[in-house]
Design an enzyme around this catalytic site. Structure first.
Site, PDB file in Angstrom:
ATOM      1  N   ASP A 103       0.810  -1.229   0.000  1.00 36.19           N
ATOM      2  CA  ASP A 103       0.000   0.000   0.000  1.00 36.19           C
ATOM      3  C   ASP A 103       0.841   1.276   0.000  1.00 36.19           C
ATOM      4  O   ASP A 103       0.303   2.367   0.182  1.00 36.19           O
ATOM      5  CB  ASP A 103      -0.908   0.013   1.243  1.00 36.19           C
ATOM      6  CG  ASP A 103      -2.136  -0.876   1.084  1.00 36.19           C
ATOM      7  OD1 ASP A 103      -2.990  -0.546   0.250  1.00 36.19           O
ATOM      8  OD2 ASP A 103      -2.231  -1.889   1.786  1.00 36.19           O
ATOM      9  N   GLU A 139      -0.261   9.424   1.466  1.00 33.81           N
ATOM     10  CA  GLU A 139      -0.987  10.418   2.273  1.00 33.81           C
ATOM     11  C   GLU A 139      -1.206   9.969   3.714  1.00 33.81           C
ATOM     12  O   GLU A 139      -1.180  10.773   4.650  1.00 33.81           O
ATOM     13  CB  GLU A 139      -2.356  10.677   1.643  1.00 33.81           C
ATOM     14  CG  GLU A 139      -3.317  11.446   2.533  1.00 33.81           C
ATOM     15  CD  GLU A 139      -4.667  11.697   1.900  1.00 33.81           C
ATOM     16  OE1 GLU A 139      -5.388  10.739   1.598  1.00 33.81           O
ATOM     17  OE2 GLU A 139      -4.989  12.871   1.713  1.00 33.81           O
ATOM     18  N   ASP A 140      -1.427   8.661   3.881  1.00 30.13           N
ATOM     19  CA  ASP A 140      -1.811   8.172   5.205  1.00 30.13           C
ATOM     20  C   ASP A 140      -0.675   8.176   6.212  1.00 30.13           C
ATOM     21  O   ASP A 140      -0.903   8.044   7.413  1.00 30.13           O
ATOM     22  CB  ASP A 140      -2.385   6.750   5.076  1.00 30.13           C
ATOM     23  CG  ASP A 140      -3.673   6.748   4.278  1.00 30.13           C
ATOM     24  OD1 ASP A 140      -4.491   7.650   4.502  1.00 30.13           O
ATOM     25  OD2 ASP A 140      -3.847   5.863   3.431  1.00 30.13           O
ATOM     26  N   CYS A 186      -4.889  10.333  -1.816  1.00 36.97           N
ATOM     27  CA  CYS A 186      -4.142   9.269  -1.130  1.00 36.97           C
ATOM     28  C   CYS A 186      -2.710   9.150  -1.610  1.00 36.97           C
ATOM     29  O   CYS A 186      -1.852   8.661  -0.875  1.00 36.97           O
ATOM     30  CB  CYS A 186      -4.810   7.918  -1.362  1.00 36.97           C
ATOM     31  SG  CYS A 186      -6.570   7.955  -1.224  1.00 36.97           S
ATOM     32  N   HIS A 188     -12.072   6.735   4.676  1.00 34.55           N
ATOM     33  CA  HIS A 188     -11.482   7.936   5.284  1.00 34.55           C
ATOM     34  C   HIS A 188     -12.373   9.162   5.057  1.00 34.55           C
ATOM     35  O   HIS A 188     -13.131   9.211   4.081  1.00 34.55           O
ATOM     36  CB  HIS A 188     -10.121   8.240   4.639  1.00 34.55           C
ATOM     37  CG  HIS A 188      -9.048   7.253   4.960  1.00 34.55           C
ATOM     38  ND1 HIS A 188      -8.348   6.575   3.997  1.00 34.55           N
ATOM     39  CD2 HIS A 188      -8.532   6.842   6.152  1.00 34.55           C
ATOM     40  CE1 HIS A 188      -7.447   5.775   4.557  1.00 34.55           C
ATOM     41  NE2 HIS A 188      -7.545   5.918   5.866  1.00 34.55           N
ATOM     42  N   ARG A 238       0.512  -1.546   7.693  1.00 34.20           N
ATOM     43  CA  ARG A 238       1.066  -0.431   6.917  1.00 34.20           C
ATOM     44  C   ARG A 238       2.097   0.390   7.697  1.00 34.20           C
ATOM     45  O   ARG A 238       2.679   1.320   7.158  1.00 34.20           O
ATOM     46  CB  ARG A 238      -0.078   0.483   6.442  1.00 34.20           C
ATOM     47  CG  ARG A 238      -1.050  -0.181   5.475  1.00 34.20           C
ATOM     48  CD  ARG A 238      -1.936   0.843   4.779  1.00 34.20           C
ATOM     49  NE  ARG A 238      -1.136   1.841   4.081  1.00 34.20           N
ATOM     50  CZ  ARG A 238      -1.622   2.973   3.566  1.00 34.20           C
ATOM     51  NH1 ARG A 238      -2.902   3.242   3.675  1.00 34.20           N
ATOM     52  NH2 ARG A 238      -0.841   3.831   2.958  1.00 34.20           N
ATOM     53  N   ARG A 250     -10.089   3.912  11.039  1.00 32.70           N
ATOM     54  CA  ARG A 250      -8.633   4.016  11.148  1.00 32.70           C
ATOM     55  C   ARG A 250      -8.171   5.067  12.168  1.00 32.70           C
ATOM     56  O   ARG A 250      -7.036   5.028  12.626  1.00 32.70           O
ATOM     57  CB  ARG A 250      -8.043   4.372   9.776  1.00 32.70           C
ATOM     58  CG  ARG A 250      -8.303   3.332   8.686  1.00 32.70           C
ATOM     59  CD  ARG A 250      -7.401   2.140   8.816  1.00 32.70           C
ATOM     60  NE  ARG A 250      -7.697   1.105   7.836  1.00 32.70           N
ATOM     61  CZ  ARG A 250      -7.135   1.025   6.633  1.00 32.70           C
ATOM     62  NH1 ARG A 250      -6.252   1.936   6.265  1.00 32.70           N
ATOM     63  NH2 ARG A 250      -7.455   0.049   5.819  1.00 32.70           N
TER      64      ARG A 250
HETATM   65  C1  CIR Z   1      -5.716   0.897   2.834  1.00 32.59           C
HETATM   66  O1  CIR Z   1      -6.692   0.175   3.100  1.00 32.59           O
HETATM   67  O2  CIR Z   1      -5.072   1.455   3.724  1.00 32.59           O
HETATM   68  C2  CIR Z   1      -5.347   1.101   1.382  1.00 32.59           C
HETATM   69  N1  CIR Z   1      -5.636  -0.058   0.633  1.00 32.59           N
HETATM   70  C3  CIR Z   1      -6.079   2.293   0.816  1.00 32.59           C
HETATM   71  C4  CIR Z   1      -5.651   3.585   1.460  1.00 32.59           C
HETATM   72  C5  CIR Z   1      -6.279   4.766   0.800  1.00 32.59           C
HETATM   73  N2  CIR Z   1      -5.794   5.956   1.410  1.00 32.59           N
HETATM   74  C6  CIR Z   1      -6.509   7.041   1.578  1.00 32.59           C
HETATM   75  O3  CIR Z   1      -7.691   7.056   1.288  1.00 32.59           O
HETATM   76  N3  CIR Z   1      -5.925   8.101   2.126  1.00 32.59           N
END
Ligand code: CIR
Length: 275
Positions: free
Chosen positions: A81, A86-87, A268, A181, A106, A151
């Protein structure tokens, strides 16, 4: 311009974007939650990695067209991922905040991002039991909305309220239900307007903002990147693109179909900040 506490007031457009390349292991990314076609745990997503890399390259070109200086990071195949950079962090003025990400699988993605941001900003790490993904943080002028989602938890919001207290922001918690999110449901158009997908979050904390609703056939379009007077919007969202154009925005469209298969949208894939 200086706030009372002496910090620079940050109503400036972003100048930089951290992006991270697509790993060969991308099909092993966490499946999109809430999808009716959610694969069983361990199932490999039907992602075309070569196409995803091509889409990512075009996405990066579009960020450059928005005037952003790119900071590219190499992919890490151990982290399927990792392109959803961004996360891993959020930047507010001179602070780079590194959260404990909501998905434990992650968490190894953050280290290289912290290294890059640490050379430019003051690093601050959120502490357990706080969990937070950057996709849950939306800044609109002097307001910072934080999605309370699967999350991101209340402990993270409490720590951010304390951390940002000297910076003169209003920090607002937004219950999110129905998307992964906050920013899958609402993103900034300018300091007064947001693009919104109705029905997936509690709109009460957004009172005072003008809301531009995306049509029900274009739910993914609520996630856009707006810099200056130009908005980057997703493909397959012609009504949203036309509405934005008639509102006076320049519109750039990018196809991110392979990223949507893994639950990712436009924001993201980058961390925007003012350098
Ligand atoms: C996840 O589930 O963390 C990733 N497959 C997708 C993350 C998407 N990120 C976001 O919307 N900021």
């Amino acid at each position: 311009m200086q706030a009372a506490a002496g910090h620079t007031i940050g109503e400036r457009e972003p100048t930089h974007a951290i992006v991270r390349e697509v790993p060969a292991t991308f099909p092993h990314a966490i499946p999109p939650e809430g999808s009716e076609t959610k694969p069983a745990s361990g199932t490999i997503l039907e992602i075309d990695v070569a196409l995803a890399r091509d889409q990512h390259r075009r996405y990066c070109e579009a960020l450059c067209e928005l005037g952003l200086e790119l900071i590219p990071l190499a992919a890490d195949d151990r982290h399927p991922d990792c392109a959803f950079v961004e996360d891993t962090a959020l930047v507010v003025e001179d602070l780079a905040i590194i959260p404990v990400m909501g998905a434990s699988s992650r968490r190894g993605e953050s280290k290289v991002v912290a290294e890059v941001l640490g050379s430019r900003k003051t690093l601050h790490y959120l502490r357990p039991p706080a969990t937070l993904d950057g996709g849950d943080v939306l800044q609109v002028g002097r307001r910072i909305f934080i999605g309370r989602s699967r999350r991101t938890n209340a402990a993270a919001i409490e720590q951010l309220v304390d951390l940002l207290a000297p910076y003169d922001y209003e920090v607002l918690s937004v219950p999110v239900d129905g998307v992964l999110h906050l920013k899958a449901g609402v993103t900034r158009l300018d300091d007064e307007r947001v693009l919104l997908r109705p029905g997936v979050l509690d709109e009460t904390p957004l009172a005072g903002l003008r809301k531009v609703a995306v049509p029900s056939g274009e739910p993914h379009a609520a996630n856009c990147i707006s810099v200056g007077e130009t908005v980057l919007v997703a493909d397959r969202a012609p009504v949203t693109a036309a509405n934005l154009r008639s509102d006076g925005f320049g519109v750039l469209e990018v196809d991110m179909s392979e990223f949507r298969k893994a639950g990712g949208l436009l924001t993201c894939c980058s961390i925007l900040f003012t350098g």
